[in-house]
Design an enzyme around this catalytic site. Sequence first.
Site, PDB file in Angstrom:
ATOM      1  N   SER A 150      57.673  75.867  30.788  1.00 16.41           N
ATOM      2  CA  SER A 150      56.483  75.720  31.617  1.00 16.41           C
ATOM      3  C   SER A 150      55.701  77.038  31.664  1.00 16.41           C
ATOM      4  O   SER A 150      55.355  77.581  30.621  1.00 16.41           O
ATOM      5  CB  SER A 150      56.894  75.235  33.016  1.00 16.41           C
ATOM      6  OG  SER A 150      55.801  74.722  33.723  1.00 16.41           O
ATOM      7  N   ASP A 192      57.622  68.332  30.775  1.00 19.47           N
ATOM      8  CA  ASP A 192      57.877  69.720  31.161  1.00 19.47           C
ATOM      9  C   ASP A 192      59.309  70.151  30.841  1.00 19.47           C
ATOM     10  O   ASP A 192      60.274  69.465  31.179  1.00 19.47           O
ATOM     11  CB  ASP A 192      57.618  69.866  32.665  1.00 19.47           C
ATOM     12  CG  ASP A 192      57.462  71.308  33.105  1.00 19.47           C
ATOM     13  OD1 ASP A 192      58.438  72.068  32.985  1.00 19.47           O
ATOM     14  OD2 ASP A 192      56.369  71.673  33.573  1.00 19.47           O
TER      15      ASP A 192
END
Length: 349
Positions: free
Chosen positions: A53, A200
């Site tokens: 991320s 993610d």
Amino acid sequence: MFDLPILRRRVRTPLPLSLALQGGGAHGAYAWGVLDALLESGRFVPQAISGASAGAMNALVLADGWLRDGPDGAREALDAFWHRLGELLPTHWFVVGDERRPSLHGGVRLAMQWSRLLFAPQQLNPLDLNPLRDLLLERIDFERLRQADAPRLFIATTRADTGRLRLFDNRRLSVEVALASACLPTLHRTVMIDGLPHWDGGFSANPPLWPLVEHGPAEADLLILMLMPLRFAELPGGAGAIRERSLDIAFGAAFQREAWLLGRAWQDARAGSGWSAGPMARRLRGLRLHLIDERQQLAELPGESRLIAHQPFLTHLRDLGRQRAQDWLAQHREAIGRRSTVDLTEAFG
């Protein structure tokens, strides 16, 4: 007269460094500050970096800047990336509070909550407009990151169809990989890579650690940079706070388990038991483990602040991160390059 040989011996050779960079949305600006101070110190050469991320963004930007102009290039690249990110959205329209503790305007918060309940990202954004894509293409030369002399990179994504970790190294880096690593499925459309859906990377490894052991430098300092607290100060009370805490736990569970296992394997290798033989044991014995956490500076902020890429807030986080890293460097000045400064089994046990 000066004894030049003695002076030469006092010059410190930069140490090989492996970095594990945690994600956390806008809180990644705190990591920007930590990295800026580490690079400014001149004590390290980043040879392997993992990230998920926002940690993946910092990893990619740092590595690209390093290839251009060493530590100065890396610092300039991080500064340019985060400043440009703070300019992309008109956050002053929907942010209340000051730069130290911003939050979303109540109406905006309510609209976001309802939209996430009623609509999928592809319904709200049918053209898949993503300013982060343009920023990454503007600031990062993905072809350059495939060079043999680039720091080894390990970018975490999560397969949305299996829930499993999928890592991408330098050979397969692309803007799609970067976007996948930061793809929160309630906010962004699923990123397809090789015909497979990705979300993610924080869901499965925030950040990954073992690739740094297996493929990083054999004799190195391995530094974990955390944006989540080691322990939460208090139990959540309201429904919103409970939802935030459950997400925090989900995003940290895999990492905490991996960190504990790494600490245990390191202890076994050093003690001559369990991992005492073979190339992996030699790598483990050669590692010096370190951790920089956020000392509750980020934990005290509202969870929604991770969504607020407001430039004054990002700059404030950078300054906090710089000070945290400077304090850590001063505290462990003599240990760096010689011994570990954290017991991962204790920190995550």
